[in-house]
Design a protein around this motif. Sequence first.
Motif, PDB file in Angstrom:
ATOM      1  N   THR A 112       0.820  -1.210   0.000  1.00 52.12           N
ATOM      2  CA  THR A 112       0.000   0.000   0.000  1.00 52.12           C
ATOM      3  C   THR A 112       0.858   1.267   0.000  1.00 52.12           C
ATOM      4  N   GLY A 113       2.112   1.131   0.407  1.00 50.83           N
ATOM      5  CA  GLY A 113       2.996   2.282   0.525  1.00 50.83           C
ATOM      6  C   GLY A 113       2.923   2.971   1.872  1.00 50.83           C
ATOM      7  N   GLU A 114       2.046   2.491   2.740  1.00 54.32           N
ATOM      8  CA  GLU A 114       1.885   3.120   4.053  1.00 54.32           C
ATOM      9  C   GLU A 114       3.211   3.111   4.830  1.00 54.32           C
ATOM     10  N   GLY A 115       3.632   4.269   5.290  1.00 50.90           N
ATOM     11  CA  GLY A 115       4.818   4.380   6.134  1.00 50.90           C
ATOM     12  C   GLY A 115       6.144   4.375   5.399  1.00 50.90           C
ATOM     13  N   LEU A 116       6.138   4.154   4.090  1.00 52.92           N
ATOM     14  CA  LEU A 116       7.403   4.032   3.358  1.00 52.92           C
ATOM     15  C   LEU A 116       8.195   5.335   3.340  1.00 52.92           C
ATOM     16  N   ALA A 117       7.526   6.424   3.043  1.00 57.20           N
ATOM     17  CA  ALA A 117       8.243   7.703   2.931  1.00 57.20           C
ATOM     18  C   ALA A 117       8.931   8.060   4.240  1.00 57.20           C
ATOM     19  N   ASP A 118       8.221   7.896   5.343  1.00 52.46           N
ATOM     20  CA  ASP A 118       8.823   8.211   6.642  1.00 52.46           C
ATOM     21  C   ASP A 118       9.974   7.265   6.967  1.00 52.46           C
ATOM     22  N   ALA A 119       9.795   5.983   6.648  1.00 47.73           N
ATOM     23  CA  ALA A 119      10.818   4.988   6.977  1.00 47.73           C
ATOM     24  C   ALA A 119      12.110   5.227   6.214  1.00 47.73           C
ATOM     25  N   LEU A 120      12.016   5.729   4.986  1.00 47.32           N
ATOM     26  CA  LEU A 120      13.192   5.891   4.143  1.00 47.32           C
ATOM     27  C   LEU A 120      13.826   7.279   4.238  1.00 47.32           C
ATOM     28  N   ARG A 121      13.213   8.154   4.998  1.00 44.58           N
ATOM     29  CA  ARG A 121      13.751   9.515   5.096  1.00 44.58           C
ATOM     30  C   ARG A 121      15.170   9.476   5.666  1.00 44.58           C
ATOM     31  N   GLY A 122      16.116  10.048   4.944  1.00 40.18           N
ATOM     32  CA  GLY A 122      17.499  10.099   5.395  1.00 40.18           C
ATOM     33  C   GLY A 122      18.299   8.833   5.144  1.00 40.18           C
ATOM     34  N   ALA A 123      17.696   7.838   4.496  1.00 42.04           N
ATOM     35  CA  ALA A 123      18.395   6.567   4.268  1.00 42.04           C
ATOM     36  C   ALA A 123      19.401   6.690   3.125  1.00 42.04           C
ATOM     37  N   ASP A 124      20.574   6.133   3.325  1.00 43.72           N
ATOM     38  CA  ASP A 124      21.569   6.024   2.264  1.00 43.72           C
ATOM     39  C   ASP A 124      21.386   4.740   1.463  1.00 43.72           C
ATOM     40  N   THR A 125      21.023   3.665   2.179  1.00 49.72           N
ATOM     41  CA  THR A 125      20.938   2.333   1.585  1.00 49.72           C
ATOM     42  C   THR A 125      19.666   1.653   2.066  1.00 49.72           C
ATOM     43  N   VAL A 126      19.050   0.894   1.173  1.00 53.03           N
ATOM     44  CA  VAL A 126      17.874   0.088   1.521  1.00 53.03           C
ATOM     45  C   VAL A 126      18.169  -1.360   1.171  1.00 53.03           C
ATOM     46  N   VAL A 127      17.856  -2.257   2.099  1.00 51.40           N
ATOM     47  CA  VAL A 127      17.988  -3.689   1.867  1.00 51.40           C
ATOM     48  C   VAL A 127      16.585  -4.287   1.866  1.00 51.40           C
ATOM     49  N   ASP A 128      16.198  -4.888   0.756  1.00 53.46           N
ATOM     50  CA  ASP A 128      14.856  -5.468   0.626  1.00 53.46           C
ATOM     51  C   ASP A 128      14.908  -6.964   0.932  1.00 53.46           C
TER      52      ASP A 128
END
Length: 246
Positions: free
Chosen positions: A40-56
């Motif tokens: 749904t995308g819920e919470g994604l923007a807040d969770a990724l704020r300031g992130a350099d790297t994302v591990v899925d």
Amino acid sequence: MKVVVVGGTGLIGRKLIPLLTANGHEAVAVSKSTGVDVITGEGLADALRGADTVVDLTNAPSWGDDEVLAFFTTSARNLAAAEQAAGVRHHFALTIVNADTIPDSGYMRAKVAQEKVIAASGIPYTIVRATQFYEFIGMIAGAATVDGQVRVTSAAFQPVAGDDVAALLAELIDQPPLNGLIDLGGPEVQPMSTFVKRFLDVIDDTRTVVPDPAAGYFGATIDDSSLTTRDGARIGATTFAEWLSK
């Protein structure tokens, strides 16, 4: 460096987060249970704020062919859009060795589709393709059990410890994006039926293991090359005997 581990409360995420923290990173585990929904995308923007790297490290809640394809393609697209907005510089994903060579498996087709979305996203990426985990051998035995017999393929199998998967991810975090794939397998290649029997023997499970070349793998036709690595793969350090003894 801030590293957001999506699906970080699962098997590999719980192993990866402490490694990243020990290496000096700000490691954040997010999942549906923490209020982040990749569909749904819920919470994604807040969770990724300031992130350099994302591990899925996300996994589909259902393994039906249509459902699993929709999950991995939708989640990959939503993550890519959120990462673009947040300025993420490196995307990691964990997929499966030789997924592209087992097209009659809906799950494998979905993982290949996920990889294609990642490669087309424009975000620098590294995809780690691992063989099956030691931790899943009990599940494999359960799925293959009928009337007390475990009828499982005798095709070559090269499982790897979850700890070794997490260790490779932690190592690669500090390296530039590959914009490609790296394979990881375990240190031993034996028939899947042998691994299953060794596991059942250790837990004193009396089910009979019946090696069956025609059994396949969750409905997919496989051979000795399907679930093993090719030349150039990384090899985990943990033997099956060592893992069983823990």
